[in-house]
Design a protein around this motif. Structure first.
Motif, short mmCIF file in Angstrom:
data_model
loop_
_atom_site.label_atom_id
_atom_site.label_comp_id
_atom_site.label_asym_id
_atom_site.label_seq_id
_atom_site.Cartn_x
_atom_site.Cartn_y
_atom_site.Cartn_z
N VAL A 1 0.84 -1.21 0.00
CA VAL A 1 0.00 0.00 0.00
C VAL A 1 0.87 1.26 0.00
CG1 VAL A 1 -1.67 1.34 1.33
CG2 VAL A 1 -1.95 -1.13 1.11
N ILE A 2 1.89 1.29 0.88
CA ILE A 2 2.74 2.48 0.98
C ILE A 2 3.51 2.71 -0.32
CG2 ILE A 2 4.75 3.47 2.14
CD1 ILE A 2 3.82 1.99 4.68
N PHE A 3 4.25 1.70 -0.74
CA PHE A 3 5.07 1.86 -1.94
C PHE A 3 4.23 1.85 -3.21
CE2 PHE A 3 8.29 0.32 1.10
CZ PHE A 3 9.21 1.37 0.98
N GLY A 4 3.09 1.15 -3.16
CA GLY A 4 2.19 1.19 -4.31
C GLY A 4 1.63 2.58 -4.51
N HIS A 5 1.28 3.25 -3.42
CA HIS A 5 0.80 4.63 -3.50
C HIS A 5 1.84 5.52 -4.17
CE1 HIS A 5 -1.46 8.19 -2.08
NE2 HIS A 5 -0.26 8.73 -1.93
N LEU A 6 3.09 5.39 -3.72
CA LEU A 6 4.17 6.20 -4.29
C LEU A 6 4.43 5.81 -5.75
CD1 LEU A 6 6.63 6.17 -1.27
CD2 LEU A 6 5.14 8.05 -1.99
N GLY A 7 4.43 4.50 -6.01
CA GLY A 7 4.73 4.03 -7.36
C GLY A 7 3.69 4.43 -8.38
N ASP A 8 2.42 4.54 -7.96
CA ASP A 8 1.35 4.92 -8.87
C ASP A 8 1.19 6.44 -8.99
OD1 ASP A 8 0.49 2.41 -9.76
OD2 ASP A 8 -0.69 2.09 -7.94
N ILE A 9 1.90 7.20 -8.15
CA ILE A 9 1.80 8.66 -8.20
C ILE A 9 3.09 9.30 -8.70
CG2 ILE A 9 1.54 10.75 -6.80
CD1 ILE A 9 -0.54 9.31 -5.17
N ILE A 10 4.23 8.94 -8.09
CA ILE A 10 5.49 9.59 -8.50
C ILE A 10 6.30 8.75 -9.48
CG2 ILE A 10 5.58 10.83 -6.31
CD1 ILE A 10 7.88 8.98 -5.49
N GLY A 11 6.00 7.45 -9.57
CA GLY A 11 6.70 6.63 -10.55
C GLY A 11 7.34 5.39 -9.97
N ARG A 12 7.71 4.47 -10.88
CA ARG A 12 8.27 3.18 -10.47
C ARG A 12 9.70 3.31 -9.95
NH1 ARG A 12 2.98 2.72 -11.60
NH2 ARG A 12 2.45 1.48 -13.44
N LYS A 13 10.51 4.16 -10.60
CA LYS A 13 11.94 4.22 -10.31
C LYS A 13 12.23 4.64 -8.87
CE LYS A 13 16.11 6.82 -11.49
NZ LYS A 13 16.74 7.77 -12.42
N ALA A 14 11.74 5.80 -8.46
CA ALA A 14 12.03 6.31 -7.12
C ALA A 14 11.49 5.38 -6.05
CB ALA A 14 11.44 7.71 -6.96
N THR A 15 10.35 4.78 -6.30
CA THR A 15 9.73 3.89 -5.33
C THR A 15 10.56 2.64 -5.13
OG1 THR A 15 7.57 4.74 -6.00
CG2 THR A 15 7.60 2.70 -4.74
N LEU A 16 11.12 2.10 -6.20
CA LEU A 16 11.95 0.91 -6.09
C LEU A 16 13.20 1.18 -5.25
CD1 LEU A 16 11.67 -0.57 -9.68
CD2 LEU A 16 11.12 -1.75 -7.55
#
Length: 488
Positions: free
Chosen positions: A111-126
């Motif tokens: 949920v936490i990283f999915g939220h970031l990954g769907d808003i700011i992008g895959r790269k930074a979240t990974l």
């Protein structure tokens, strides 16, 4: 539409090629559509080797971190962090309970990283997921034991294990999207198998290092005492060395670009404010299907790794030597690695659904064979254990694991639309980890104690039946566009 040349953070910037395509789309609506299609074209000017390396090395590190805990949970933590002694069932169950804490945390991480990954992008979240996992793993290697600080030791161990779960909960779906959203048409499952290889590679690194250390320290788990050098400091080395691997992973991931599919969604301002709410409002059925599709996969893997190790070396099981059994596990994991790419090819050729249904049927039959394979009167115990029979059992299980796990990083993302794909696939994957993995070592240990080893196989068969039902209810997603999957 936002100006592609405006200021943005590193995670929000499009590549030069993507910005050029969008900038050229200002003349007519048709030109705009053509540019969007070009940006969304996942195989256009993609640095494929860099994508493969970034998705593979990250999941390898994450699974390595996860598995060194799993190995230690069987052979080290019952002695150093829980009362009851090396052969105590209570200590083993308590150790498995902390092992399961990470699985409870994994949906939270999704949920936490999915939220970031769907808003700011895959790269930074990974990058964030990798750091969360790596730091928690390193700190476990510094923990004092229960013999030094009492109950604070298992409490802190549980906390760091929880953060391991948070990190892994955000890692897998991001790595899967990195591979699938840049795949060539018709080869999405083959591209998606690269992050899946991180599981066997991480396992090989973790168990290979533990095997090397136990041999160097001449550690015998059947006659362990807390003053042995391996239990004093040797077990800490795999945890501490993980920080070096994290550094390598960060270097690789900081050099990748955003995926073209998400870049198009971002350019068209298609992000949603609350991805988790959107997932459960619009794609709750897909979450259920994805969760139960992964159920047998998770159950199989943690029976073939964590539980089987405790059963094989424990006094209440087969009483086999720890080092020799690790050798058998390392050999069998090669079959896991070998059949992951095979699964990717089969899923692209025959479709996800029919391929997985055949493999799941085989998993059900394999579960029903546990009583024949693993019963002490059939397998033997201690020095009389039938090594070839055990190796055959492990290799069959790991072959099935490779076949069922290989296409999952294509199957789950294909169920969800672009703007909630990170969250949706991650939640489904990690809810399955609770149902299929968190409880499995604990339940299996209880089943052996209360009934016999055949009951553990029946448990796996039941998980397989639930997965089969999910597959029967699922759509075939082989030919779906990732930009529209889940929305049409």
């Amino acid at each position: 539409m936002a100006d592609p040349t405006s200021e943005a953070g590193p995670a929000d910037q499009l590549s030069a090629r993507e910005s050029e395509l969008v900038a050229n789309a200002t003349a007519t609506p048709d030109a705009q559509t053509n540019a969007n299609d070009a940006v969304a074209d996942p195989h256009l000017n993609v640095p494929r080797r860099r994508i493969i390396l970034a998705s593979l090395i990250g999941t390898t590190i994450e699974f390595y971190d996860f598995y060194i805990y799993a190995t230690a949970a069987v052979s080290v933590f019952p002695i150093l962090f829980f009362y009851g002694g090396a052969d105590s069932t209570e200590a083993q169950l308590a150790s498995f309970a902390t092992f399961g804490a990470a699985f409870i945390a994994r949906p939270l991480g999704a949920v936490i990283f999915g939220h970031l990954g769907d808003i700011i992008g895959r790269k930074a979240t990974l990058v964030g997921a990798l750091l969360t996992m790596g730091i928690a793993t390193f700190l476990i290697g510094l923990l004092p034991t229960v013999h030094q600080i009492g109950l604070w030791a298992p409490a802190m161990l549980t906390i760091f294990r929880f953060f391991q779960g948070v990190g892994l909960g955000g890692e897998w779906s991001g790595a899967a999207l990195l591979a699938t959203e840049t795949a060539k048409p018709g080869k999405r499952a083959q591209a998606a198998m690269w992050p899946q290889l991180g599981a066997p590679f991480g396992f090989l690194l973790a168990n290979g290092l533990f095997l090397t250390l136990t041999m160097l320290f001449a550690y015998d788990s059947t006659e362990a005492s807390i003053d042995e050098p391996f239990l004093v400091w040797g077990w800490r080395l795999p945890f501490l060395l993980s920080i070096i691997m994290v550094g390598v992973g960060l270097y690789v991931r900081l050099r990748i670009e955003e995926t073209p599919v998400f870049a198009r969604a971002m350019q068209n301002n298609e992000q949603v404010k609350a991805p988790i709410g959107e997932v459960f409002r619009r794609n709750w059925w897909e979450v259920i299907l994805g969760t139960f599709t992964m159920l047998a996969t998770y159950g199989l893997f943690y029976l073939m790794t964590t539980w089987i190790l405790s059963y094989a070396i424990g006094a209440g099981g087969l009483g086999y030597d720890y080092q020799n059994f690790l050798i058998l596990q390392v050999l069998s994991i090669l079959f896991f690695a070998a059949f992951v790419p095979v699964a990717g090819r089969l899923a692209d050729r025959f479709g996800r659904r029919p391929m997985l249904m055949v493999v799941t049927a085989a998993i059900i039959l394999f579960g029903l064979s546990f009583g024949v394979f693993l019963a002490p009167e059939s397998m033997g115990t201690g020095a009389d254990l039938n090594v070839w029979q055990m190796l055959l059992f492990l290799c069959v299980g790991m072959t099935l694991m490779g076949l069922t796990f290989g296409p999952m990083s294509a199957v789950l993302p294909e169920l969800f639309p672009t703007n909630t794909r990170y969250t949706g696939s991650g939640v489904a994957y990690n809810l399955a980890s609770i149902l299929g993995a968190a409880l499995t070592p604990f339940v299996a240990t209880w089943l052996v104690t209360s009934f016999d080893v055949a009951a553990v196989g029946v448990y796996l068969a039941i998980l397989g039946v639930l997965t089969m039902i999910s597959l029967l209810l699922s759509p075939e997603t082989k030919t779906k566009s990732l930009y529209t999957a889940g929305t049409d």
